[in-house]
Design a protein around this motif. Structure first.
Motif, PDB file in Angstrom:
ATOM      1  N   PRO A 116       0.826  -1.221   0.000  1.00  0.00           N
ATOM      2  CA  PRO A 116       0.000   0.000   0.000  1.00  0.00           C
ATOM      3  C   PRO A 116       0.860   1.271   0.000  1.00  0.00           C
ATOM      4  CG  PRO A 116      -0.785  -1.552   1.649  1.00  0.00           C
ATOM      5  CD  PRO A 116       0.513  -2.093   1.125  1.00  0.00           C
ATOM      6  N   PRO A 117       0.611   2.175  -0.932  1.00  0.00           N
ATOM      7  CA  PRO A 117       1.436   3.387  -1.027  1.00  0.00           C
ATOM      8  C   PRO A 117       1.307   4.324   0.168  1.00  0.00           C
ATOM      9  CG  PRO A 117      -0.381   3.490  -2.590  1.00  0.00           C
ATOM     10  CD  PRO A 117      -0.410   2.123  -1.984  1.00  0.00           C
ATOM     11  N   GLY A 118       0.195   4.274   0.856  1.00  0.00           N
ATOM     12  CA  GLY A 118       0.005   5.159   2.007  1.00  0.00           C
ATOM     13  C   GLY A 118       0.634   4.639   3.286  1.00  0.00           C
ATOM     14  N   GLU A 119       1.220   3.452   3.243  1.00  0.00           N
ATOM     15  CA  GLU A 119       1.767   2.839   4.445  1.00  0.00           C
ATOM     16  C   GLU A 119       3.258   2.546   4.343  1.00  0.00           C
ATOM     17  OE1 GLU A 119      -0.606  -0.604   5.291  1.00  0.00           O
ATOM     18  OE2 GLU A 119      -2.476   0.516   5.086  1.00  0.00           O
ATOM     19  N   VAL A 120       3.972   3.318   3.552  1.00  0.00           N
ATOM     20  CA  VAL A 120       5.386   3.023   3.327  1.00  0.00           C
ATOM     21  C   VAL A 120       6.317   3.841   4.217  1.00  0.00           C
ATOM     22  CG1 VAL A 120       5.804   4.691   1.469  1.00  0.00           C
ATOM     23  CG2 VAL A 120       6.999   2.500   1.464  1.00  0.00           C
ATOM     24  N   GLU A 121       5.804   4.899   4.844  1.00  0.00           N
ATOM     25  CA  GLU A 121       6.711   5.765   5.605  1.00  0.00           C
ATOM     26  C   GLU A 121       7.292   5.076   6.835  1.00  0.00           C
ATOM     27  OE1 GLU A 121       2.535   6.714   6.897  1.00  0.00           O
ATOM     28  OE2 GLU A 121       3.521   6.683   4.961  1.00  0.00           O
ATOM     29  N   TYR A 122       6.508   4.253   7.518  1.00  0.00           N
ATOM     30  CA  TYR A 122       7.055   3.573   8.698  1.00  0.00           C
ATOM     31  C   TYR A 122       8.075   2.499   8.331  1.00  0.00           C
ATOM     32  CZ  TYR A 122       3.798   6.189  11.534  1.00  0.00           C
ATOM     33  OH  TYR A 122       3.120   7.215  12.148  1.00  0.00           O
ATOM     34  N   PRO A 123       7.796   1.653   7.339  1.00  0.00           N
ATOM     35  CA  PRO A 123       8.852   0.713   6.930  1.00  0.00           C
ATOM     36  C   PRO A 123      10.134   1.420   6.479  1.00  0.00           C
ATOM     37  CG  PRO A 123       6.748  -0.013   6.067  1.00  0.00           C
ATOM     38  CD  PRO A 123       6.520   1.350   6.673  1.00  0.00           C
ATOM     39  N   ALA A 124       9.993   2.544   5.785  1.00  0.00           N
ATOM     40  CA  ALA A 124      11.186   3.294   5.368  1.00  0.00           C
ATOM     41  C   ALA A 124      11.943   3.801   6.586  1.00  0.00           C
ATOM     42  CB  ALA A 124      10.786   4.455   4.457  1.00  0.00           C
ATOM     43  N   LEU A 125      11.223   4.305   7.563  1.00  0.00           N
ATOM     44  CA  LEU A 125      11.867   4.774   8.794  1.00  0.00           C
ATOM     45  C   LEU A 125      12.575   3.621   9.499  1.00  0.00           C
ATOM     46  CD1 LEU A 125      12.393   7.028  10.857  1.00  0.00           C
ATOM     47  CD2 LEU A 125      10.211   6.427  11.912  1.00  0.00           C
ATOM     48  N   TYR A 126      11.915   2.469   9.592  1.00  0.00           N
ATOM     49  CA  TYR A 126      12.508   1.312  10.273  1.00  0.00           C
ATOM     50  C   TYR A 126      13.772   0.829   9.557  1.00  0.00           C
ATOM     51  CZ  TYR A 126       7.936   1.145  12.569  1.00  0.00           C
ATOM     52  OH  TYR A 126       6.794   1.468  13.263  1.00  0.00           O
ATOM     53  N   VAL A 127      13.736   0.813   8.234  1.00  0.00           N
ATOM     54  CA  VAL A 127      14.919   0.390   7.465  1.00  0.00           C
ATOM     55  C   VAL A 127      16.078   1.341   7.728  1.00  0.00           C
ATOM     56  CG1 VAL A 127      15.841   0.249   5.110  1.00  0.00           C
ATOM     57  CG2 VAL A 127      13.710  -0.900   5.676  1.00  0.00           C
ATOM     58  N   ASN A 128      15.801   2.630   7.730  1.00  0.00           N
ATOM     59  CA  ASN A 128      16.870   3.605   7.948  1.00  0.00           C
ATOM     60  C   ASN A 128      17.385   3.586   9.383  1.00  0.00           C
ATOM     61  OD1 ASN A 128      17.216   4.715   5.294  1.00  0.00           O
ATOM     62  ND2 ASN A 128      15.155   5.507   5.521  1.00  0.00           N
ATOM     63  N   ILE A 129      16.514   3.319  10.329  1.00  0.00           N
ATOM     64  CA  ILE A 129      16.960   3.167  11.718  1.00  0.00           C
ATOM     65  C   ILE A 129      17.867   1.928  11.823  1.00  0.00           C
ATOM     66  CG2 ILE A 129      16.183   2.690  14.074  1.00  0.00           C
ATOM     67  CD1 ILE A 129      15.175   5.365  13.591  1.00  0.00           C
ATOM     68  N   ALA A 130      17.502   0.867  11.112  1.00  0.00           N
ATOM     69  CA  ALA A 130      18.335  -0.346  11.109  1.00  0.00           C
ATOM     70  C   ALA A 130      19.706  -0.061  10.490  1.00  0.00           C
ATOM     71  CB  ALA A 130      17.629  -1.475  10.357  1.00  0.00           C
ATOM     72  N   ILE A 131      19.741   0.761   9.455  1.00  0.00           N
ATOM     73  CA  ILE A 131      21.017   1.146   8.840  1.00  0.00           C
ATOM     74  C   ILE A 131      21.861   1.913   9.855  1.00  0.00           C
ATOM     75  CG2 ILE A 131      22.079   2.654   7.099  1.00  0.00           C
ATOM     76  CD1 ILE A 131      19.738   1.858   5.233  1.00  0.00           C
ATOM     77  N   LEU A 132      21.245   2.851  10.558  1.00  0.00           N
ATOM     78  CA  LEU A 132      21.983   3.622  11.567  1.00  0.00           C
ATOM     79  C   LEU A 132      22.489   2.721  12.694  1.00  0.00           C
ATOM     80  CD1 LEU A 132      19.677   6.761  11.732  1.00  0.00           C
ATOM     81  CD2 LEU A 132      21.949   6.609  10.706  1.00  0.00           C
ATOM     82  N   PHE A 133      21.662   1.780  13.123  1.00  0.00           N
ATOM     83  CA  PHE A 133      22.081   0.826  14.148  1.00  0.00           C
ATOM     84  C   PHE A 133      23.287   0.020  13.646  1.00  0.00           C
ATOM     85  CE2 PHE A 133      22.028  -3.558  15.646  1.00  0.00           C
ATOM     86  CZ  PHE A 133      22.230  -3.362  16.993  1.00  0.00           C
ATOM     87  N   ALA A 134      23.183  -0.495  12.429  1.00  0.00           N
ATOM     88  CA  ALA A 134      24.272  -1.312  11.876  1.00  0.00           C
ATOM     89  C   ALA A 134      25.565  -0.511  11.755  1.00  0.00           C
ATOM     90  CB  ALA A 134      23.859  -1.874  10.515  1.00  0.00           C
ATOM     91  N   LEU A 135      25.469   0.715  11.302  1.00  0.00           N
ATOM     92  CA  LEU A 135      26.677   1.542  11.184  1.00  0.00           C
ATOM     93  C   LEU A 135      27.290   1.817  12.554  1.00  0.00           C
ATOM     94  CD1 LEU A 135      25.556   4.019   8.395  1.00  0.00           C
ATOM     95  CD2 LEU A 135      27.275   2.208   8.200  1.00  0.00           C
ATOM     96  N   GLY A 136      26.451   2.083  13.555  1.00  0.00           N
ATOM     97  CA  GLY A 136      26.954   2.289  14.916  1.00  0.00           C
ATOM     98  C   GLY A 136      27.613   1.039  15.463  1.00  0.00           C
ATOM     99  N   LEU A 137      26.992  -0.104  15.234  1.00  0.00           N
ATOM    100  CA  LEU A 137      27.534  -1.380  15.690  1.00  0.00           C
ATOM    101  C   LEU A 137      28.869  -1.683  15.016  1.00  0.00           C
ATOM    102  CD1 LEU A 137      26.943  -4.060  17.305  1.00  0.00           C
ATOM    103  CD2 LEU A 137      26.026  -4.927  15.147  1.00  0.00           C
ATOM    104  N   ILE A 138      28.931  -1.506  13.713  1.00  0.00           N
ATOM    105  CA  ILE A 138      30.162  -1.767  12.958  1.00  0.00           C
ATOM    106  C   ILE A 138      31.280  -0.844  13.422  1.00  0.00           C
ATOM    107  CG2 ILE A 138      31.199  -1.545  10.656  1.00  0.00           C
ATOM    108  CD1 ILE A 138      28.440  -2.545   9.578  1.00  0.00           C
ATOM    109  N   THR A 139      30.954   0.416  13.624  1.00  0.00           N
ATOM    110  CA  THR A 139      31.955   1.375  14.086  1.00  0.00           C
ATOM    111  C   THR A 139      32.479   1.007  15.469  1.00  0.00           C
ATOM    112  OG1 THR A 139      30.875   3.113  12.832  1.00  0.00           O
ATOM    113  CG2 THR A 139      32.385   3.816  14.529  1.00  0.00           C
TER     114      THR A 139
END
Length: 172
Positions: A116-139
């Motif tokens: 659904p096009p109206g429900e993509v903002e939260y998954p996008a936020l979660y993916v980007n939060i996961a990227i930030l978590f992974a970068l912090g963990l790797i660092t």
């Protein structure tokens, strides 16, 4: 910061090493993508057609940001002119563009009817939060921190990134 002295080696001085470039670009790209999705959603973008447009807009914005960053680094590090300096400065910004690609895929997928096009903002936020978590963990692991401390660092980085995204969404 990795910096070679031009006087000592004859090589151009580098503002950032590869690791710093990847981390900087990854963090900047994830926060940029989340902020853009939040702003676009806040302004009523929710149809399939608008999500396809949003995907393109986020990608173009990432390229524009990468060009601006690369050009700014070129200006800041200006020394004796060498062939290809500007192109190398722009090339070094690839992590920023790569970091927005998951969000671009989510938006484009919503535009193509994958979800659904109206429900993509939260998954996008979660993916980007996961990227930030992974970068912090790797660092943190790269800095020889133990796993518990590295996980806490990743969580803290993800929360800080989330706070920045929320602040950006509220400002816009």
């Amino acid at each position: 910061m990795a910096a070679d002295s031009t006087a000592e080696t004859g090589a151009p001085r580098r503002w950032r090493g590869t690791r710093e470039s990847v981390l900087f670009g990854g963090v900047y790209g994830a926060v940029l993508a989340s902020s853009l999705v939040a702003a676009l959603t806040q302004h009523g973008h929710g149809s399939a057609a608008s999500r396809r447009y949003d995907a393109l807009w986020v990608l173009v914005t990432a390229f524009a940001s990468a060009l601006a960053h690369g050009y700014a680094h070129h200006i800041a590090e200006r020394g004796p002119r060498r062939r290809g300096e500007v192109l190398r400065a722009l090339r070094d910004e690839w992590p920023l563009v790569v970091a927005v690609l998951p969000t671009v895929l989510l938006l484009a997928g919503a535009g193509w009817g994958w979800w659904p096009p109206g429900e993509v903002e939260y998954p996008a936020l979660y993916v980007n939060i996961a990227i930030l978590f992974a970068l912090g963990l790797i660092t943190a692991r790269g800095a020889s921190r133990r796993w518990p401390a590295a996980i806490l660092t990743g969580v803290a980085d993800a929360l800080l990134g989330f706070a920045v995204v929320i602040a950006n969404a509220l400002i816009k």
